[in-house]
Scaffold this active site. Structure first.
Site, PDB file in Angstrom:
ATOM      1  N   GLU A 173       3.095   4.339   0.028  1.00 30.55           N
ATOM      2  CA  GLU A 173       2.973   5.794  -0.114  1.00 30.55           C
ATOM      3  C   GLU A 173       4.291   6.550   0.028  1.00 30.55           C
ATOM      4  OE1 GLU A 173      -0.082   7.344   2.423  1.00 30.55           O
ATOM      5  OE2 GLU A 173      -1.653   6.160   1.505  1.00 30.55           O
ATOM      6  N   GLU A 358      -5.904   0.686   0.068  1.00 29.14           N
ATOM      7  CA  GLU A 358      -6.509   1.403   1.199  1.00 29.14           C
ATOM      8  C   GLU A 358      -7.653   2.254   0.688  1.00 29.14           C
ATOM      9  OE1 GLU A 358      -3.851   3.785   3.629  1.00 29.14           O
ATOM     10  OE2 GLU A 358      -2.309   2.226   3.584  1.00 29.14           O
TER      11      GLU A 358
HETATM   12  C1  FCB Z   1      -2.607   6.536   4.604  1.00 29.70           C
HETATM   13  C2  FCB Z   1      -1.618   5.652   5.328  1.00 29.70           C
HETATM   14  C3  FCB Z   1      -2.224   4.842   6.440  1.00 29.70           C
HETATM   15  C4  FCB Z   1      -3.243   5.635   7.203  1.00 29.70           C
HETATM   16  C5  FCB Z   1      -4.259   6.243   6.269  1.00 29.70           C
HETATM   17  C6  FCB Z   1      -5.369   7.002   6.954  1.00 29.70           C
HETATM   18  O1  FCB Z   1      -1.955   7.631   4.071  1.00 29.70           O
HETATM   19  O2  FCB Z   1      -1.024   4.760   4.430  1.00 29.70           O
HETATM   20  O3  FCB Z   1      -1.199   4.370   7.249  1.00 29.70           O
HETATM   21  O4  FCB Z   1      -2.623   6.580   7.967  1.00 29.70           O
HETATM   22  O5  FCB Z   1      -3.605   7.096   5.385  1.00 29.70           O
END
Ligand code: FCB
Length: 458
Positions: A173, A358
């Site tokens: 990210e 994620e």
């Molecule tokens: C993302 C991050 C991770 C965590 C989630 C909730 O942006 O990559 O580390 O904080 O959000």
């Protein structure tokens, strides 16, 4: 808004689909200075008063640095076939460049060995936000030299682990690093400057490209980039709202992917940043545009945007959707957006292999006295997003795996431990782990390759 539970059917996902959970070093490891590790910018940030809403630090977090064996056993019990974690750069290179700390490297060697023994494929992220403090002192992401420092560190990791690690991600990210770390200052290193953010973004991309080049020389498997994406739509047909949605999309979704896939920044960014937008060398952009083996997508929510001159820097703000469920992060639950996002990537950038690196939600969990943790909202969230992922595959997206965020409740950056994303509950006073109902659900999804949520075909 929950979709009705479909009748169990056939497996929805291919046999070799990777089923994982994700964490990151600073959020779970604790012991930040153990065994010769150097401090990171996150260590420094959390130890500065007022930076973390709860006043906590990541000094202990989930104590994973000492409990990793138990955590691997837990993953095995859940049936995970993959685990995405990140390496703490300053454990391996305490001052960011130069001398390697063998004990730091050994931690990751042992972890990777244990995962492989348990039949869990390691998926390694090289940079998930914690930068060696010594490099921050030299300008961090604002210093052009960071591309070389990052490639040097990446090479150390490739040489140590590429025989057992089949997937590498360069950055996690980069948008959040630039936006939170350099534009708004809510995340480490806590700077707030429109002049710095575009430079940090550019150097993140240059570092990504330099590590990719190093991998082509030293590695034999796959390497990619992890970005967070949100579909942005306009709250009305008013041209001002339409333009606000387009600017938000350029800023968050296309700022990093356009250079990687198309070799240019979106034009809208010059408008967004005005005099703070520098002109970048064409040779840099040519280096950044390099083939990646896969794209990792982190998906949580969407943005329905309206024009709001006070919302810096894009003059666009999210409009609350009265009929939607919101998570504790105040993120709208919008599973269809995952399908839209995956299809959008394919349409704009072509047919690249994709992992959902994620996806998950923070909700208040009910912890019962008998040790059960009932989290039906999280279970519904996961089920609905998996159905959306499947729908995207039916639409032609080459989706290869899914990682829930997160394996464990952990240290959620500037929110401390107040936001729980785990499918496994962590009691931070005792470090006891308790699988939540969502973990049991996910284990069934894995065991049946999605049949447990699949619509019956006959
Ligand atoms: C993302 C991050 C991770 C965590 C989630 C909730 O942006 O990559 O580390 O904080 O959000």
């Amino acid at each position: 808004m929950l979709t009705p539970a479909p009748r169990p059917g056939r497996p929805l996902f291919p046999t070799r689909f990777a089923w994982g959970a994700a964490t990151s070093a600073y959020q779970v490891e604790g012991s930040p200075l153990a065994d010769g590790a150097g401090p990171s910018n996150w260590h420094r940030f959390t130890h500065s008063p007022g930076r973390v809403l709860t006043g906590e630090t990541g000094d202990v977090a989930c104590d994973h640095y000492r409990r990793w064996r138990d955590d691997v056993a837990l993953m095995r019990e859940l049936g995970l076939t993959a685990y995405r974690f990140s390496v703490s750069w300053s454990r391996v290179l305490p001052t960011g460049a130069g001398a390697v700390n063998p004990k730091g490297l050994d931690f990751y060697r042992r972890l990777v060995d244990a995962l492989c023994e348990a039949g869990i494929a390691p998926f390694v992220t090289l940079f998930h936000w914690d930068l060696p403090a010594a490099l921050d002192d030299r300008g961090g992401w604002l210093n052009r030299d960071i591309a070389g420092w990052f490639a040097e560190y990446a090479e150390v990791m490739f040489r140590a682990l590429d025989d057992r690690v089949a997937w590498w991600a360069t950055l996690n990210e980069p948008w959040v690093v630039s936006d939170g770390g350099y534009l708004h200052g809510t995340l480490a290193p806590g700077h707030a400057s429109p002049f710095e953010a575009p430079i940090a973004s550019h150097n993140l991309l240059r570092a990504h490209a330099a590590a990719l080049q190093a991998y082509r020389a030293a590695g034999r498997h796959e390497i990619g980039l992890v970005v967070n994406l949100e579909p942005k739509s306009a709250s009305s047909s008013d041209p001002a709202d339409l333009a606000a949605a387009a600017r938000s999309d350029a800023y968050m979704n296309r700022q990093f992917l356009d250079p990687v896939f198309l070799g240019a920044y979106p034009d809208d960014l010059a408008e967004v940043f005005g005099e703070a937008w520098p002109s970048f060398a064409a040779s840099d952009l040519a280096e950044i545009r390099q083939k990646i083996d896969f794209l990792g997508i982190n998906y949580y929510t969407r943005g329905v945007m309206h024009h709001d001159p006070a919302a810096w820097p894009v003059s666009a703000a999210k409009v609350t959707q009265p009929d939607s469920v919101y998570t504790e992060m105040e993120w709208e639950v919008y599973p269809q957006g995952l399908r839209e996002t995956l299809l959008w990537v394919r349409e704009r950038y072509g047919d690249v292999p994709i992992y959902i690196t994620e996806n998950g939600a923070a909700f208040p969990d009910g912890v019962a006295t008998d040790g059960a943790v009932s989290d039906s909202l999280r279970t519904a969230y996961l089920r609905d997003h998996l159905l959306a992922a499947h729908a995207a595959m039916q639409g032609g997206v080459d989706l290869r795996g899914y990682f829930v965020w997160s394996l464990l409740d952990n240290f959620e950056w500037n929110h401390g431990t107040s936001k729980r994303f785990g499918i496994v509950h962590v009691d931070f006073a005792t470090q006891q782990r308790t699988p939540k109902d969502s973990a049991r659900f996910y284990a069934e999804v894995i065991r049946t390759n999605g049949a447990v949520i699949g619509v019956s075909e006959g």
